[in-house]
Scaffold this motif. Structure first.
Motif, PDB file in Angstrom:
ATOM      1  N   GLY A 136      52.304  94.527  99.509  1.00  0.00           N
ATOM      2  CA  GLY A 136      51.359  94.926  98.188  1.00  0.00           C
ATOM      3  C   GLY A 136      51.312  96.310  98.018  1.00  0.00           C
ATOM      4  O   GLY A 136      50.250  96.553  97.142  1.00  0.00           O
ATOM      5  N   LEU A 137      51.908  97.176  98.632  1.00  0.00           N
ATOM      6  CA  LEU A 137      51.917  98.557  98.412  1.00  0.00           C
ATOM      7  C   LEU A 137      52.666  99.036  97.200  1.00  0.00           C
ATOM      8  O   LEU A 137      53.773  98.306  97.016  1.00  0.00           O
ATOM      9  N   VAL A 138      52.137  99.873  96.392  1.00  0.00           N
ATOM     10  CA  VAL A 138      52.999 100.327  95.245  1.00  0.00           C
ATOM     11  C   VAL A 138      53.960 101.629  95.584  1.00  0.00           C
ATOM     12  O   VAL A 138      53.416 102.435  96.153  1.00  0.00           O
ATOM     13  N   GLU A 139      55.290 101.415  95.243  1.00  0.00           N
ATOM     14  CA  GLU A 139      55.956 102.375  95.523  1.00  0.00           C
ATOM     15  C   GLU A 139      56.433 103.283  94.629  1.00  0.00           C
ATOM     16  O   GLU A 139      56.658 102.706  93.192  1.00  0.00           O
ATOM     17  N   LEU A 140      56.562 104.329  94.451  1.00  0.00           N
ATOM     18  CA  LEU A 140      57.050 105.239  93.585  1.00  0.00           C
ATOM     19  C   LEU A 140      58.595 105.623  93.829  1.00  0.00           C
ATOM     20  O   LEU A 140      58.864 106.035  94.982  1.00  0.00           O
ATOM     21  N   HIS A 141      59.307 105.214  92.972  1.00  0.00           N
ATOM     22  CA  HIS A 141      60.972 105.599  92.797  1.00  0.00           C
ATOM     23  C   HIS A 141      61.440 106.247  91.653  1.00  0.00           C
ATOM     24  O   HIS A 141      60.895 106.637  90.928  1.00  0.00           O
ATOM     25  N   ARG A 142      62.410 106.796  92.012  1.00  0.00           N
ATOM     26  CA  ARG A 142      63.230 107.721  91.180  1.00  0.00           C
ATOM     27  C   ARG A 142      63.625 106.674  89.759  1.00  0.00           C
ATOM     28  O   ARG A 142      63.784 105.493  89.791  1.00  0.00           O
ATOM     29  N   ALA A 143      63.847 107.702  88.479  1.00  0.00           N
ATOM     30  CA  ALA A 143      63.841 107.065  87.109  1.00  0.00           C
ATOM     31  C   ALA A 143      65.440 106.664  87.173  1.00  0.00           C
ATOM     32  O   ALA A 143      66.203 106.895  88.018  1.00  0.00           O
ATOM     33  N   VAL A 144      65.766 105.666  86.194  1.00  0.00           N
ATOM     34  CA  VAL A 144      67.047 105.346  85.913  1.00  0.00           C
ATOM     35  C   VAL A 144      67.851 106.440  85.640  1.00  0.00           C
ATOM     36  O   VAL A 144      68.897 106.683  85.780  1.00  0.00           O
ATOM     37  N   ASP A 145      67.459 107.304  84.697  1.00  0.00           N
ATOM     38  CA  ASP A 145      68.014 108.539  84.007  1.00  0.00           C
ATOM     39  C   ASP A 145      67.892 109.723  84.976  1.00  0.00           C
ATOM     40  O   ASP A 145      66.731 110.297  85.101  1.00  0.00           O
ATOM     41  N   ALA A 146      68.919 109.865  85.970  1.00  0.00           N
ATOM     42  CA  ALA A 146      68.658 110.775  86.815  1.00  0.00           C
ATOM     43  C   ALA A 146      68.570 112.298  86.338  1.00  0.00           C
ATOM     44  O   ALA A 146      67.751 113.098  86.985  1.00  0.00           O
ATOM     45  N   GLY A 147      68.954 112.401  85.130  1.00  0.00           N
ATOM     46  CA  GLY A 147      69.070 113.707  84.530  1.00  0.00           C
ATOM     47  C   GLY A 147      67.599 114.091  84.296  1.00  0.00           C
ATOM     48  O   GLY A 147      67.135 115.202  84.255  1.00  0.00           O
ATOM     49  N   LYS A 148      66.872 113.122  83.930  1.00  0.00           N
ATOM     50  CA  LYS A 148      65.328 113.271  83.552  1.00  0.00           C
ATOM     51  C   LYS A 148      64.358 112.931  84.493  1.00  0.00           C
ATOM     52  O   LYS A 148      62.892 112.939  84.508  1.00  0.00           O
ATOM     53  N   ASP A 149      64.690 112.516  85.641  1.00  0.00           N
ATOM     54  CA  ASP A 149      63.752 111.830  86.824  1.00  0.00           C
ATOM     55  C   ASP A 149      62.806 112.834  87.122  1.00  0.00           C
ATOM     56  O   ASP A 149      63.178 114.161  87.417  1.00  0.00           O
ATOM     57  N   GLY A 170      60.451 104.579  82.952  1.00  0.00           N
ATOM     58  CA  GLY A 170      61.202 104.994  84.133  1.00  0.00           C
ATOM     59  C   GLY A 170      62.595 104.361  83.824  1.00  0.00           C
ATOM     60  O   GLY A 170      63.438 104.559  84.718  1.00  0.00           O
ATOM     61  N   ASP A 171      62.794 102.998  83.119  1.00  0.00           N
ATOM     62  CA  ASP A 171      63.840 102.310  83.111  1.00  0.00           C
ATOM     63  C   ASP A 171      64.611 102.574  81.816  1.00  0.00           C
ATOM     64  O   ASP A 171      65.885 102.034  81.855  1.00  0.00           O
ATOM     65  N   THR A 172      64.602 103.901  81.206  1.00  0.00           N
ATOM     66  CA  THR A 172      65.100 104.098  80.202  1.00  0.00           C
ATOM     67  C   THR A 172      65.814 105.649  80.075  1.00  0.00           C
ATOM     68  O   THR A 172      65.025 106.512  80.438  1.00  0.00           O
ATOM     69  N   PRO A 173      67.122 105.574  79.496  1.00  0.00           N
ATOM     70  CA  PRO A 173      67.580 106.863  79.468  1.00  0.00           C
ATOM     71  C   PRO A 173      67.147 107.739  78.219  1.00  0.00           C
ATOM     72  O   PRO A 173      66.423 107.202  77.372  1.00  0.00           O
ATOM     73  N   LYS A 174      66.801 108.970  78.362  1.00  0.00           N
ATOM     74  CA  LYS A 174      66.204 109.966  77.272  1.00  0.00           C
ATOM     75  C   LYS A 174      66.734 109.675  76.045  1.00  0.00           C
ATOM     76  O   LYS A 174      65.864 109.620  75.041  1.00  0.00           O
ATOM     77  N   PRO A 175      68.038 109.583  75.798  1.00  0.00           N
ATOM     78  CA  PRO A 175      68.529 109.331  74.508  1.00  0.00           C
ATOM     79  C   PRO A 175      67.776 108.224  73.798  1.00  0.00           C
ATOM     80  O   PRO A 175      67.677 108.265  72.656  1.00  0.00           O
TER      81      PRO A 175
END
Length: 366
Positions: A136-149, A170-175
């Motif tokens: 039940g802990l909320v984890e913080l992860h990197r974004a899908v778009d590594a260049g904008k993470d 977090g699940d979407t590339p910037k473009p």
């Protein structure tokens, strides 16, 4: 949920607010007035502290169809972020004001006010993802778009803050975010990203510090020396330099091997800046203080990675938690690392937490 959408006036926060509403939340847009005098910080599209940004945020909220307010947090921002920035540089350290702003303003002052007003969460346009683990802990992860993470600048958030946070992008590339903004009719779709430090008017940190510190500026001048102590030049304030800096040293005497010199050490008390070759910047150990754990602190030795700059490389590392901090062994040496910077600790894509670097250990040279 009732959600406060922090709207900076840029494309990312506008799309994040729109997505939060589309997900069924009761969303209210809020722009943070962080400057006591907006004209004194930035102008144009470079930062996030201007009148133009406030107007852009309001127009986006109108298009999305959500209520909009401006919250004045300028005094808190000046005390917790701007003053901290000045005092850290005056002491020869290299702070990251974006981390401090996230820790003290966006996910502390704003979240505290939001919860007090009956809201459940704060949504921002940061590029990062949240997951819930088996306990039940909320984890913080990197974004899908590594260049904008942007998980690095969120590495100061604790479990309670993460439970009340939303990162819809977090699940979407910037473009794709820009394309979505255009489809939604948001006029900020093509607005340039902000760069540098939002409260430094022209990106000239040294000039800004010299002006703002005034009589408080320590060691207005002093020697620039090599590792043997030979004086090579004179500086106009230790706060104008950072570890690893190469440009702007204006040394009168070239190195014997003709190679560039870099800032190796800054000593504010004696007003001395020491320079030397790049290989002498290599660091393989860090001591960290002021830990901020995203969940439970790691037990024993954590085999993971650390990131030392907002858009820097990951370095394989062994992390050992100690009272009030952590000791970090870098398996991949890093260069130009200074006290005051943040070391954000990862296990895979998950943010474990962060510490403020208090000391570094240089690689032993043969």
């Amino acid at each position: 949920m009732r959600v406060v959408a922090a709207m900076s006036g840029g494309v990312d926060s506008a799309v994040a607010a729109a997505r939060a509403k589309e997900a069924g939340h009761d969303v209210t847009g809020v722009h943070l007035a962080l400057s006591r005098n907006p004209a004194s910080y930035r102008s144009g599209a470079r930062g996030c502290c201007t009148i133009e940004d406030s107007n852009d945020a309001r127009r986006a909220a109108d298009v999305i169809g959500i209520p909009f307010y401006v919250w004045d947090l300028s005094d808190r921002f000046h005390e917790d972020v701007v003053e901290d920035f000045m005092s850290e540089y005056a002491e020869g350290r290299t702070p990251n004001p974006c981390l401090r702003c996230n820790e003290k303003i966006k996910f502390a002052a704003v979240l505290d006010r939001a919860l007090a007003l009956g809201f459940d969460a704060v949504a921002t346009g940061h590029y990062a993802t949240l997951r819930e683990d088996a306990d039940g802990l909320v984890e913080l992860h990197r974004a899908v778009d590594a260049g904008k993470d942007q998980s690095y600048v969120l590495g100061v958030l604790d479990q309670d803050q993460l439970r009340h946070s939303l990162f819809p992008l977090g699940d979407t590339p910037k473009p794709q975010v820009r394309e979505e903004a255009a489809r939604r009719g948001l006029l900020v779709a093509d607005k340039p990203d902000s760069h540098d430090i939002c409260f430094v008017a022209d990106g000239d940190n040294a000039g800004w510090l010299r002006e703002k510190l005034g009589d408080r500026a320590p060691n207005e001048s002093g020697p620039i020396v090599d590792e043997s102590g030979e004086v090579l030049g004179e500086h106009q304030g230790t706060y104008a330099y950072t570890i690893g800096q190469r440009k702007g040293l204006r040394l009168g005497k070239p190195a014997p091997d003709g190679k560039p010199r870099f800032v190796l050490d800054i000593e504010p008390v004696s007003a001395t800046v020491t320079v030397g070759p790049r290989e002498h910047l290599a660091v393989d150990g860090l001591s960290g203080i002021r830990p901020r754990w995203a969940g439970r602190p790691p037990e024993g030795v954590l085999e993971g990675t650390v990131q030392l700059r907002a858009h820097g490389d990951e370095h394989r590392a062994r992390v050992t938690v100690v009272p009030d901090g952590a000791e970090i062994e870098l398996l991949d040496p890093a260069y130009g690392i200074a006290p005051g910077q943040a070391a954000v600790i990862y296990h895979g894509t998950r943010v474990v937490g962060s510490v403020t670097i208090s000391a570094t250990r240089r690689v032993a040279l043969a």
